[in-house]
Enzyme design. Structure first.
Site, short mmCIF file in Angstrom:
data_model
loop_
_atom_site.label_atom_id
_atom_site.label_comp_id
_atom_site.label_asym_id
_atom_site.label_seq_id
_atom_site.Cartn_x
_atom_site.Cartn_y
_atom_site.Cartn_z
N ARG A 151 -6.10 7.28 41.34
CA ARG A 151 -6.75 8.26 42.20
C ARG A 151 -7.20 7.69 43.53
NH1 ARG A 151 -9.54 13.06 42.66
NH2 ARG A 151 -11.55 12.89 43.70
N GLU A 203 -17.76 12.15 56.48
CA GLU A 203 -17.90 13.30 55.60
C GLU A 203 -19.22 14.04 55.83
OE1 GLU A 203 -15.66 14.63 53.69
OE2 GLU A 203 -14.16 13.07 54.06
N SER A 228 -14.27 6.66 35.28
CA SER A 228 -13.86 6.80 33.88
C SER A 228 -12.78 5.76 33.61
CB SER A 228 -13.33 8.22 33.60
OG SER A 228 -13.01 8.39 32.23
N GLU A 266 -7.93 21.79 55.06
CA GLU A 266 -7.98 21.07 53.79
C GLU A 266 -8.51 21.94 52.66
OE1 GLU A 266 -10.11 17.42 54.37
OE2 GLU A 266 -8.81 16.76 56.02
#
Length: 209
Positions: free
Chosen positions: A56, A112, A133, A162
């Site tokens: 990811r 951001e 995880s 987006e």
């Protein structure tokens, strides 16, 4: 019979033997299948086995906090991963974004903040880095608390190209903490950051005010 006390972290990456890597999918995210074996606590090695790993990339998350008003800014947006649960798939979260090549986590935090909440951080304090995880994904999150003036915060934000549709909420820090207790906030980054804030508020009010 109890074993003798042994300190943790006796093994490292050198104690894992990866026989092969197979790319199963490559898009915005990726998926790999590893065939591997690793050292055992009792001695020797495991048999060779397969594991699928979600590639990811890393992310940065920030809790905006106003120490003068004792308020936080949380972002509400749709998350498809919450579909099928007994809850709304619109979650209350932190300012967050994926780390791009060449960016530091601080760069991501500041970018951001502007895009998702119209905020500018006066300073950033690192909370921690954590693996999301690690049994199935490589993602590491860099978690911060950011000093803001929340007096003019709120409203609708996000980059339409987006597919971002974000509402910024300004609320008392105590109310955000109650939302953890009653389950209205149930994503890991927000829980960790708000619980950290609960411990650090007296210091931040003194140092940041």
């Amino acid at each position: 019979m109890p074993e003798q006390t042994v300190a943790p972290f006796q093994f490292g990456a050198e104690d894992v033997e990866v026989e092969s890597r197979e790319t199963l999918y490559k898009g915005f995210f990726g998926m790999e299948r590893l065939r591997l074996r690793h050292a055992r606590f009792a001695g020797g090695y495991t048999d060779v086995f397969d594991r699928e790993i979600f590639q990811r990339g890393d992310a940065t998350c920030v809790l905006p906090y106003d120490p003068v008003r004792d308020e936080v800014v949380l972002l509400e947006q749709f998350r498809p991963g919450a579909l099928g649960r007994n809850q709304s798939p619109w979650l209350l979260e932190l300012v967050a974004g994926m780390d791009e090549p060449g960016e530091t986590p601080e760069d991501v935090a500041n970018r951001e903040a502007e895009e998702e909440a119209g905020l500018t951080f006066r300073r950033l304090e690192k909370i921690c880095h954590y693996l999301v995880s690690p049994g199935g994904t490589t993602e590491m999150v860099s978690l911060f608390c950011g000093h803001v003036d929340a007096s003019g915060a709120g409203g609708l934000h996000g980059i339409e190209a987006e597919h971002e549709d974000i509402r910024a909420h300004v609320m008392a820090a105590d109310e955000a903490l109650r939302m953890i207790t009653d389950g209205r906030i149930n994503n890991a980054a927000a829980i960790i950051a708000l619980q950290w804030l609960a411990m650090q508020r007296p210091r931040l009010k003194q140092e940041w005010s």
